[in-house]
Design an enzyme around this catalytic site. Structure first.
Site, PDB file in Angstrom:
ATOM      1  N   GLU A  62       0.824  -1.207   0.000  1.00 28.97           N
ATOM      2  CA  GLU A  62       0.000   0.000   0.000  1.00 28.97           C
ATOM      3  C   GLU A  62       0.862   1.263   0.000  1.00 28.97           C
ATOM      4  OE1 GLU A  62      -0.135  -2.551   2.010  1.00 28.97           O
ATOM      5  OE2 GLU A  62      -2.131  -2.912   2.849  1.00 28.97           O
ATOM      6  N   LYS A  93      24.146  -0.552  -0.388  1.00 27.05           N
ATOM      7  CA  LYS A  93      23.531  -1.682   0.311  1.00 27.05           C
ATOM      8  C   LYS A  93      23.716  -1.619   1.808  1.00 27.05           C
ATOM      9  CE  LYS A  93      22.791  -4.706  -3.317  1.00 27.05           C
ATOM     10  NZ  LYS A  93      23.370  -5.357  -4.469  1.00 27.05           N
ATOM     11  N   ILE A 100      23.363  -4.193 -21.970  1.00 26.49           N
ATOM     12  CA  ILE A 100      23.477  -5.097 -20.832  1.00 26.49           C
ATOM     13  C   ILE A 100      22.381  -6.160 -20.796  1.00 26.49           C
ATOM     14  CG2 ILE A 100      23.744  -5.160 -18.304  1.00 26.49           C
ATOM     15  CD1 ILE A 100      25.987  -3.723 -19.857  1.00 26.49           C
ATOM     16  N   GLU A 131      14.834  -9.109 -22.967  1.00 25.53           N
ATOM     17  CA  GLU A 131      14.266  -9.595 -21.690  1.00 25.53           C
ATOM     18  C   GLU A 131      12.788  -9.264 -21.481  1.00 25.53           C
ATOM     19  OE1 GLU A 131      16.830  -8.903 -18.254  1.00 25.53           O
ATOM     20  OE2 GLU A 131      18.620  -8.953 -19.512  1.00 25.53           O
ATOM     21  N   ARG A 180      10.651   0.464  -4.229  1.00 24.65           N
ATOM     22  CA  ARG A 180      10.929  -0.724  -5.030  1.00 24.65           C
ATOM     23  C   ARG A 180      10.995  -1.967  -4.139  1.00 24.65           C
ATOM     24  NH1 ARG A 180      12.051  -2.890  -9.685  1.00 24.65           N
ATOM     25  NH2 ARG A 180      13.546  -4.582  -9.475  1.00 24.65           N
ATOM     26  N   CYS A 181      10.195  -2.983  -4.537  1.00 22.02           N
ATOM     27  CA  CYS A 181      10.144  -4.209  -3.754  1.00 22.02           C
ATOM     28  C   CYS A 181      10.475  -5.388  -4.657  1.00 22.02           C
ATOM     29  CB  CYS A 181       8.736  -4.426  -3.206  1.00 22.02           C
ATOM     30  SG  CYS A 181       8.180  -3.071  -2.190  1.00 22.02           S
ATOM     31  N   ASP A 207      24.754 -12.728 -15.660  1.00 21.27           N
ATOM     32  CA  ASP A 207      24.782 -11.541 -14.796  1.00 21.27           C
ATOM     33  C   ASP A 207      25.107 -11.897 -13.349  1.00 21.27           C
ATOM     34  OD1 ASP A 207      24.051  -9.668 -16.757  1.00 21.27           O
ATOM     35  OD2 ASP A 207      21.939 -10.182 -16.549  1.00 21.27           O
ATOM     36  N   HIS A 260      20.689   5.195 -14.854  1.00 24.11           N
ATOM     37  CA  HIS A 260      19.769   5.516 -13.756  1.00 24.11           C
ATOM     38  C   HIS A 260      19.183   6.899 -13.901  1.00 24.11           C
ATOM     39  CE1 HIS A 260      22.630   2.430 -12.460  1.00 24.11           C
ATOM     40  NE2 HIS A 260      21.554   1.877 -11.936  1.00 24.11           N
TER      41      HIS A 260
HETATM   42  N1  GLN Z   1      20.655  -8.239 -17.746  1.00 24.78           N
HETATM   43  C1  GLN Z   1      20.024  -7.488 -16.732  1.00 24.78           C
HETATM   44  C2  GLN Z   1      19.320  -6.280 -17.344  1.00 24.78           C
HETATM   45  O1  GLN Z   1      19.784  -5.786 -18.306  1.00 24.78           O
HETATM   46  C3  GLN Z   1      21.022  -7.008 -15.703  1.00 24.78           C
HETATM   47  C4  GLN Z   1      20.351  -6.291 -14.555  1.00 24.78           C
HETATM   48  C5  GLN Z   1      21.264  -5.930 -13.403  1.00 24.78           C
HETATM   49  O2  GLN Z   1      22.433  -5.763 -13.548  1.00 24.78           O
HETATM   50  N2  GLN Z   1      20.746  -5.765 -12.216  1.00 24.78           N
HETATM   51  O3  GLN Z   1      18.323  -5.827 -16.872  1.00 24.78           O
HETATM   52 ZN    ZN Z   2      23.452  -3.870 -13.754  1.00 27.11          ZN
END
Ligand code: GLN
Ligand code: ZN
Length: 762
Positions: free
Chosen positions: A17, A115, A438, A491, A522-523, A606, A701
């Site tokens: 929530e 973290k 990536i 993906e 974020r969960c 990864d 990001h």
């Molecule tokens: N291959 C994943 C992606 O591109 C790598 C995500 C990650 O590094 N947390 O989303």
């Molecule tokens: Zn990453």
């Protein structure tokens, strides 16, 4: 009598929530008052759940709209100047500006995030200046404590202690040690503690989890005088000092003499701590809080075993000086089992989430009281332990045999990288400074709708798969058109990089609502590993073969590595982590080979959680790194020399594990770098990295579109420490959180930057 207490409760809500409310506020759809009211309602609900479970001392102050470290720094006025334009300390404006930045011209970047110890929870790193002035700037904790009292709650204020707060902070420009600010910070803490005592707090919990790691020289010596000052301010209220996630061995001489009322021990992580402390002797004024219920995992507690240390403590110090508690805050487990009706009943019977854990705490505390009937509950607990031990679901002999038959050669590629390199670049027809991404491409609203419709059964499996194929075809075409050298399938079929594999591997269970906060709103829903792991059938081959069928360029297979799957799951507690990890590695190895057999020429595994698994104590690190490296190599060494193995890591400090990364022997590794302005490259000045490497040239990001000049600059910088034959060009992480409008122009610029620098180096 002993006391049943909790240390902290999940704050996101049983149906997330809080996430919904906060995100709706960010969208401008919820008002400040409505968001505050939602927080108040959630707090009341969570307190109610804890009291109903039998908890007699309930934490107050563990609630947060984003992160408790950010809250603590804000309470004491440690808000960097540049955020104050968005509101005073504690106002949502400056608070969320620190947490997530403000976009647009004249905006501001967020504070760093990292973290929380060895968990997958991320906290906001407070930023301090040598002249930061602390004051009680935001009365959050006082207000929440008064709120709890109005509800008649047996509450206990909790907050992060001053030494850990400073240890977790960063000095602006790294110019000094934040601990130097302790004398100036203490008066602000004292003011708060005095206020809480005056408001009627019976005892105040200060968390000092920094105690559980390696303490640098001199830090433990700060405790006696700091805590003398704090205890004086708290007066009647007394201090409950909590540390968790590791052993306090070696610190007890100092800790037991502090002027505190209670000391918490994490007996799940450090079962021997109690013996050590009892042997030294516990002063009469000190109570012991014994964390015997695992706050980091989801298994039901073996009550009979948990009772043993409680009994020895009771025998030593008397029942009135014992608190029964979870090992740490329950922030790291889901709220309750009730919605998990689709779980296999046998496995469900083995589990306890936050609410069930508190019921266990209450049972244990009652069992300490003579003449209280708890036999039934203990019998039930014994039955669960037996059922797990005997269950056929737990063991798969063929997995065990396969592990036993492994040899050193299974974790080793046939030839060294120099030899593989030429074979691979010939087969893949790569230019110098090859470009790639990536893995993920933006997760569009249409894609989310596709998945949601499948979940509720509004789409047939065929329709769903057709939708995914359409998305794959779209990103393949797009990448060809942009001119990337090694493509990805995007993906689209994955909700989450761990859950996707957890859903398909045997030995894993996935929950419906088992959400755990990762950062802010974020969960994640970590899968639960309950038995030997086996891959029943190929998990990704269908999608990758389809993607490869659409193009002549190499499409990179995309898998999550064994260490990351382990790290981001709830793991079994009946065998060492390394054994579980090896089993996962074998399942991934099978997938890697099937991808190779299907004609996939490059495969990325990864490992973004590789560093997170590093033990808090230095003397345990080599051992971890040895088995983590071995597992990665087990997963990746089954292929021929011509198949190129990639890996990716992000959000990490690499400098102290560069050696281990080299030992992974991945042909290519991509890592986050651009956010720290390529500071990462310093690690490669001293250690020559032997294989190929792609330090991210732009920060995914942020919504910003960097131009080719900027990225070319990063590449030139990288060429200062990495040779041109080794260097790859890629973003610093997956693109799934971005929008196509940002991604397309940025990737075009990235390709242009690569071309430009290629010419210069020729
Ligand atoms: N291959 C994943 C992606 O591109 C790598 C995500 C990650 O590094 N947390 O989303
Ligand atoms: Zn990453």
């Amino acid at each position: 009598m002993a006391i049943a207490a909790n240390l902290g409760f999940p704050r996101i809500g049983k149906n997330r929530e809080l996430k919904r409310q906060i995100e709706s506020y960010w969208q401008g759809e919820t008002s400040v008052d409505a968001l505050r009211a939602a927080g108040e309602q959630l707090r009341a609900e969570h307190w109610g759940l804890q009291v109903a479970a039998g908890i007699e001392s309930v934490p107050v102050g563990d609630f947060s709209f984003y992160d408790h470290v950010l809250d603590t720094a804000t309470m004491f006025g440690a808000v960097p100047e540049r955020y104050l334009a968005y509101g005073e300390p504690g106002a949502f404006g400056s608070y969320f500006a620190m947490a997530r930045g403000v976009a647009g011209p004249g905006g501001v970047a967020p504070l760093e995030m990292t973290k929380w110890f060895d968990t997958n929870y991320h906290y906001i790193v407070p930023e301090l200046r040598r002249d930061t002035r602390f004051s009680l700037a935001w009365p959050k904790l006082l207000e929440e404590y008064r709120e709890a009292r109005r509800l008649g709650l047996p509450g206990r204020p909790v907050l992060l202690g001053p030494i850990s707060l400073l240890r977790l902070s960063r000095a602006e420009h790294g110019a000094f040690d934040p601990l130097e600010l302790l004398p100036r910070l203490l008066p602000a803490y004292q003011e708060l503690l005095a206020g809480l005592a005056q408001a009627g707090a019976p005892v105040i919990q200060l968390d000092e989890p920094a105690l559980a790691g390696d303490l640098p020289q001199g830090v433990i010596e700060l405790f006696p005088s700091a805590y003398a000052a704090l205890a004086e301010a708290a007066g009647q209220a007394g201090i409950f000092l909590a540390s968790y996630f590791g052993s306090l061995a070696g610190q007890f001489e100092v800790l037991r003499r502090l002027p505190i009322r209670a000391l918490h021990l994490d007996l799940v992580r450090a079962p021997r701590d109690l013996g050590e402390l009892l042997a030294l002797g516990v002063p009469e004024s000190l109570s012991l809080s014994l964390g015997v219920v695992d706050g980091r995992n989801v298994w039901r507690t073996d009550l009979a075993r948990a009772l043993e240390p409680l009994r020895s403590a009771t025998a030593a110090v008397g029942p009135d000086r014992v608190w029964v508690t979870p090992s740490c805050s329950l922030l790291h487990v889901p709220v309750r089992l009730e919605p998990e009706r689709r779980l296999d009943p046998e496995i469900r019977g083995w589990l306890a989430f936050a609410v069930e854990k508190l019921e266990e705490v209450a049972t244990l505390r009652r069992a300490l009281e003579p003449g209280t009937a708890t036999e039934d509950l203990f019998a039930a607990s014994d039955a669960v332990a037996d059922s797990r031990k005997d269950s056929g679901r737990r063991t798969r002999p063929e997995v065990q045999q396969r592990l036993q038959a492994l040899t050193a050669g299974d974790a080793k590629r046939a030839t060294p990288h120099e030899q593989r390199r030429s074979l691979q670049s010939e087969r893949l027809k790569l230019p110098p400074l090859p470009t790639t991404t990536i893995g993920s491409f933006p997760q569009t609203p249409e894609l989310r709708r596709l998945r949601a419709e499948r979940r509720v059964g509004a789409l047939s499996e065929e329709q769903y798969e057709e939708g995914i194929r359409g998305e794959i075809a779209r990103v393949i075409r797009l990448q060809e058109e942009i001119g990337l050298d090694v493509l990805v399938h995007g993906e689209a079929e994955r909700n989450d990089m761990v859950e996707y594999f957890g859903e398909q591997l045997e030995g894993f269970a996935v929950t419906a609502q088992g959400w755990v906060q990762s950062y802010g709103t974020r969960c994640v829903k970590p899968p639960i590993i309950y038995g030997d792991v086996r891959r029943a059938e190929p998990m990704t081959v269908k999608w990758l073969s389809y993607a490869q069928s659409l193009t002549d360029r190499p499409v990179k297979g995309m898998l999550t590595g064994p260490v990351t799957i382990l790290q981001w799951s709830f793991v079994r507690d009946d065998q060492p982590r390394r054994d579980t990890c090896r089993q996962i590695a074998l399942a991934i190895r099978d997938e890697v080979r099937d991808l190779e057999a299907a004609g996939i020429r490059a495969i990325q595994i990864d490992e973004p959680a590789f560093r997170e698994g590093l033990p808090l104590r230095r003397d345990e690190r080599d051992d971890y790194l040895a088995w983590a490296v071995e597992c990665f190599r087990l997963a990746t060494s089954g292929v021929s020399d011509e198949t190129q193995i990639h890996s990716h890591m992000c959000y990490s400090e690499f400098n102290d594990i560069v050696d281990a990364i080299a030992r992974l022997d991945a042909d290519v590794i991509s890592i986050e770098a651009s956010r720290s302005d390529m500071a990462l490259l310093r690690a490669f000045q001293d250690v020559r990295y032997p294989n190929e490497i792609g330090p991210g040239v732009y920060d995914i990001h942020s919504p910003r579109v960097p131009d080719a000049q900027e990225m070319a600059g990063h590449l030139r910088q990288a060429l200062g420490v990495i040779s041109p034959e080794q260097l790859w060009v890629n973003p610093d992480c997956g693109l799934k959180t971005r929008r196509f409008e940002e991604v397309v122009p940025t990737l075009r610029n990235m390709v242009a930057a690569a071309r430009q620098v290629r010419e210069e180096t020729n």
